[in-house]
Design a protein around this motif. Structure first.
Motif, PDB file in Angstrom:
ATOM      1  N   LYS A  63     -15.910   1.237  -2.564  1.00 56.08           N
ATOM      2  CA  LYS A  63     -15.188   0.389  -1.975  1.00 56.08           C
ATOM      3  C   LYS A  63     -13.912  -0.367  -2.766  1.00 56.08           C
ATOM      4  CE  LYS A  63     -18.547  -0.223   1.883  1.00 56.08           C
ATOM      5  NZ  LYS A  63     -19.261  -1.141   2.628  1.00 56.08           N
ATOM      6  N   SER A  64     -14.143  -0.031  -3.935  1.00 56.95           N
ATOM      7  CA  SER A  64     -13.307  -0.629  -4.588  1.00 56.95           C
ATOM      8  C   SER A  64     -12.621   0.472  -6.037  1.00 56.95           C
ATOM      9  CB  SER A  64     -13.715  -2.023  -5.529  1.00 56.95           C
ATOM     10  OG  SER A  64     -14.665  -1.874  -6.307  1.00 56.95           O
ATOM     11  N   MET A  65     -11.725   0.103  -6.562  1.00 58.28           N
ATOM     12  CA  MET A  65     -11.430   1.113  -7.769  1.00 58.28           C
ATOM     13  C   MET A  65     -12.630   1.087  -9.014  1.00 58.28           C
ATOM     14  SD  MET A  65      -8.951   2.916  -6.783  1.00 58.28           S
ATOM     15  CE  MET A  65      -8.732   3.688  -8.489  1.00 58.28           C
ATOM     16  N   LYS A  66     -12.999  -0.231  -8.974  1.00 61.98           N
ATOM     17  CA  LYS A  66     -14.000  -0.501 -10.259  1.00 61.98           C
ATOM     18  C   LYS A  66     -15.303   0.379  -9.723  1.00 61.98           C
ATOM     19  CE  LYS A  66     -12.949  -5.345 -11.182  1.00 61.98           C
ATOM     20  NZ  LYS A  66     -13.363  -6.561 -11.149  1.00 61.98           N
ATOM     21  N   GLN A  67     -15.438   0.879  -8.613  1.00 68.56           N
ATOM     22  CA  GLN A  67     -17.071   1.724  -8.285  1.00 68.56           C
ATOM     23  C   GLN A  67     -16.609   2.972  -8.477  1.00 68.56           C
ATOM     24  OE1 GLN A  67     -17.333  -0.146  -4.285  1.00 68.56           O
ATOM     25  NE2 GLN A  67     -19.381  -0.885  -4.849  1.00 68.56           N
ATOM     26  N   LEU A  68     -15.388   3.351  -8.780  1.00 67.40           N
ATOM     27  CA  LEU A  68     -14.952   4.948  -8.920  1.00 67.40           C
ATOM     28  C   LEU A  68     -15.414   5.288 -10.286  1.00 67.40           C
ATOM     29  CD1 LEU A  68     -13.304   7.042  -7.216  1.00 67.40           C
ATOM     30  CD2 LEU A  68     -11.469   6.496  -8.552  1.00 67.40           C
ATOM     31  N   THR A  69     -16.359   6.099 -10.366  1.00 64.66           N
ATOM     32  CA  THR A  69     -16.666   6.523 -11.711  1.00 64.66           C
ATOM     33  C   THR A  69     -15.987   7.667 -12.441  1.00 64.66           C
ATOM     34  OG1 THR A  69     -18.122   8.216 -11.036  1.00 64.66           O
ATOM     35  CG2 THR A  69     -19.094   6.200 -11.164  1.00 64.66           C
ATOM     36  N   TYR A  94      -1.535   0.483   7.095  1.00 66.02           N
ATOM     37  CA  TYR A  94      -2.068   1.199   8.024  1.00 66.02           C
ATOM     38  C   TYR A  94      -3.336   1.663   7.766  1.00 66.02           C
ATOM     39  CZ  TYR A  94      -2.888   5.200  11.073  1.00 66.02           C
ATOM     40  OH  TYR A  94      -3.503   6.049  12.022  1.00 66.02           O
ATOM     41  N   VAL A  95      -3.807   1.959   6.536  1.00 66.69           N
ATOM     42  CA  VAL A  95      -5.142   2.649   6.185  1.00 66.69           C
ATOM     43  C   VAL A  95      -6.178   1.559   6.177  1.00 66.69           C
ATOM     44  CG1 VAL A  95      -4.186   4.563   4.955  1.00 66.69           C
ATOM     45  CG2 VAL A  95      -4.588   2.668   3.806  1.00 66.69           C
ATOM     46  N   SER A  96      -5.724   0.308   5.970  1.00 62.80           N
ATOM     47  CA  SER A  96      -6.609  -0.727   5.948  1.00 62.80           C
ATOM     48  C   SER A  96      -7.107  -0.920   7.072  1.00 62.80           C
ATOM     49  CB  SER A  96      -5.884  -1.943   5.232  1.00 62.80           C
ATOM     50  OG  SER A  96      -4.911  -2.606   6.172  1.00 62.80           O
ATOM     51  N   GLY A 117     -17.160   9.793  -1.054  1.00 66.02           N
ATOM     52  CA  GLY A 117     -17.737   8.360  -0.666  1.00 66.02           C
ATOM     53  C   GLY A 117     -16.600   7.361  -0.714  1.00 66.02           C
ATOM     54  N   ALA A 118     -15.456   7.602  -1.124  1.00 66.00           N
ATOM     55  CA  ALA A 118     -14.598   6.502  -1.333  1.00 66.00           C
ATOM     56  C   ALA A 118     -13.941   6.009   0.096  1.00 66.00           C
ATOM     57  CB  ALA A 118     -13.520   6.985  -2.107  1.00 66.00           C
ATOM     58  N   SER A 119     -13.639   4.988   0.217  1.00 70.65           N
ATOM     59  CA  SER A 119     -13.259   4.360   1.549  1.00 70.65           C
ATOM     60  C   SER A 119     -11.848   4.776   1.700  1.00 70.65           C
ATOM     61  CB  SER A 119     -13.090   2.931   1.456  1.00 70.65           C
ATOM     62  OG  SER A 119     -12.169   2.310   0.529  1.00 70.65           O
ATOM     63  N   ARG A 120     -11.083   4.823   2.734  1.00 71.85           N
ATOM     64  CA  ARG A 120      -9.574   5.097   3.144  1.00 71.85           C
ATOM     65  C   ARG A 120      -8.819   4.363   2.010  1.00 71.85           C
ATOM     66  NH1 ARG A 120     -11.719   4.377   8.227  1.00 71.85           N
ATOM     67  NH2 ARG A 120     -12.036   6.450   9.190  1.00 71.85           N
ATOM     68  N   VAL A 121      -8.879   3.199   1.933  1.00 74.87           N
ATOM     69  CA  VAL A 121      -8.181   2.506   1.036  1.00 74.87           C
ATOM     70  C   VAL A 121      -8.129   2.911  -0.619  1.00 74.87           C
ATOM     71  CG1 VAL A 121      -7.692  -0.020   0.042  1.00 74.87           C
ATOM     72  CG2 VAL A 121      -8.135   0.292   2.439  1.00 74.87           C
ATOM     73  N   VAL A 122      -9.180   3.079  -0.895  1.00 76.89           N
ATOM     74  CA  VAL A 122      -9.452   3.209  -2.340  1.00 76.89           C
ATOM     75  C   VAL A 122      -9.022   4.903  -2.438  1.00 76.89           C
ATOM     76  CG1 VAL A 122     -11.559   4.104  -4.216  1.00 76.89           C
ATOM     77  CG2 VAL A 122     -11.522   2.018  -2.743  1.00 76.89           C
ATOM     78  N   ALA A 123      -9.206   5.723  -1.490  1.00 71.56           N
ATOM     79  CA  ALA A 123      -8.960   7.055  -1.405  1.00 71.56           C
ATOM     80  C   ALA A 123      -7.392   7.157  -1.556  1.00 71.56           C
ATOM     81  CB  ALA A 123      -9.359   7.814  -0.262  1.00 71.56           C
ATOM     82  N   ALA A 124      -6.661   6.627  -0.658  1.00 75.41           N
ATOM     83  CA  ALA A 124      -5.236   6.300  -0.691  1.00 75.41           C
ATOM     84  C   ALA A 124      -4.616   5.774  -2.053  1.00 75.41           C
ATOM     85  CB  ALA A 124      -4.759   5.378   0.257  1.00 75.41           C
ATOM     86  N   GLU A 125      -5.388   4.557  -2.434  1.00 75.36           N
ATOM     87  CA  GLU A 125      -4.947   3.968  -3.905  1.00 75.36           C
ATOM     88  C   GLU A 125      -4.864   5.125  -4.975  1.00 75.36           C
ATOM     89  OE1 GLU A 125      -5.505  -0.780  -3.299  1.00 75.36           O
ATOM     90  OE2 GLU A 125      -6.939   0.567  -4.412  1.00 75.36           O
ATOM     91  N   PHE A 126      -6.055   5.770  -5.213  1.00 76.14           N
ATOM     92  CA  PHE A 126      -5.959   6.627  -6.188  1.00 76.14           C
ATOM     93  C   PHE A 126      -5.129   7.810  -6.002  1.00 76.14           C
ATOM     94  CE2 PHE A 126      -8.723  10.045  -8.903  1.00 76.14           C
ATOM     95  CZ  PHE A 126      -8.541   8.973 -10.068  1.00 76.14           C
ATOM     96  N   SER A 127      -5.001   8.176  -5.041  1.00 73.44           N
ATOM     97  CA  SER A 127      -4.027   9.047  -4.885  1.00 73.44           C
ATOM     98  C   SER A 127      -2.655   9.061  -5.041  1.00 73.44           C
ATOM     99  CB  SER A 127      -3.983   9.783  -3.085  1.00 73.44           C
ATOM    100  OG  SER A 127      -2.877  10.556  -2.902  1.00 73.44           O
TER     101      SER A 127
END
Length: 268
Positions: free
Chosen positions: A138-144, A239-241, A177-187
């Motif tokens: 649910k946050s970029m910090k949790q993205l390994t 929108y994605v939030s 397992g990434a949320s829509r917001v995290v997925a969009a941000e990392f994209s």
């Protein structure tokens, strides 16, 4: 068609589609069927306006991406960590793109492939959203780093025109397992090194020899792409939030069918 009108149209198309999961390359290939740029100039123009869209990411997320002040501050360490994850994620695209990028471009850059990829990607997006996946990142910090690398491999599917780099990374991140917001941000973040590398390679291969008129046309398209993409990013993050990606899935399927029908691959 006037070159500046063409640049305006293509700049708007690029700015709208680069970061939405609907395929900017696919849309540009189709729009270029109607815009009168020569092939070599069209290829170079498309690359440069993509850089305009990428610049909008850096400007919009500047406080997340650009370190300020004390190098060792907690905020800057978080920024460096984000960049490291992003660079890990871009490694597969650099390797695979170097090996097979030219072959894919020669074989697959046509409206039939674009349309089919649009439809398939849209159906996958709709399927994922219908399953209501559980999001534990649910946050970029949790993205390994491992997850970043896996998303990077999935991003390579976007080498097939019409698939969409944004769609492949967002779908990949959500499946992992990434949320829509995290997925969009990392994209968005992953787009920076990916597109800079791809654009740089294309410019080195094709050259950047422009006369004064062509330079002004490219600069105009770059500016339009930057402004439109900046507005799209702001609206997309809002929108994605709150909502899911189903509308983009439906759009891809409908647009893909229209493209197939228009170019004569399905009887009207």
């Amino acid at each position: 068609m006037n070159d500046y009108v063409s640049a305006l149209i293509l700049g708007i198309v690029e700015g709208i589609t680069e970061f939405l999961p609907i395929s900017s390359t696919g849309h540009l290939i189709i729009v270029n069927q109607f815009v009168g740029f020569t092939e070599q100039f069209a290829n170079m123009f498309d690359v440069v306006i993509q850089l305009g869209a990428i610049l909008s990411v850096v400007v919009y997320f500047r406080h997340r991406l650009i370190p300020f002040g004390n190098y060792k501050s907690a905020k800057n360490q978080e920024i460096f960590e984000l960049w490291k994850k992003t660079l890990v994620g871009v490694l597969p695209a650099l390797g695979i793109g170097f090996l097979v990028g030219d072959y894919i471009e020669e074989l697959l850059f046509n409206t039939t492939v674009v349309a089919i990829a649009l439809i398939i990607g849209g159906l996958i997006l709709l399927y994922i959203e219908s399953k209501k996946p559980a999001f534990n990142i649910k946050s970029m910090k949790q993205l390994t780093y491992r997850t970043s690398l896996l998303i990077g491999f999935i991003q390579c599917l976007a080498m097939i025109p019409g698939t969409s780099r944004s769609a492949s990374t967002i779908i990949g991140a959500m499946l992992l397992g990434a949320s829509r917001v995290v997925a969009a941000e990392f994209s968005f973040f992953l787009a920076i090194p990916t597109m800079v590398a791809a654009s740089g390679y294309t410019l080195l291969k094709n050259g950047l020899a422009l006369n004064s008129h062509e330079f002004l046309v490219v600069a105009f398209g770059f500016f339009i792409s930057f402004i439109v993409a900046w507005l799209v990013i702001a609206g997309f993050m809002s929108y994605v939030s709150k909502k899911d990606f189903k509308p983009f899935g439906y759009y891809r399927v409908v647009f893909g069918i229209i493209v197939l029908m228009y170019f004569g691959f399905i009887p009207a």
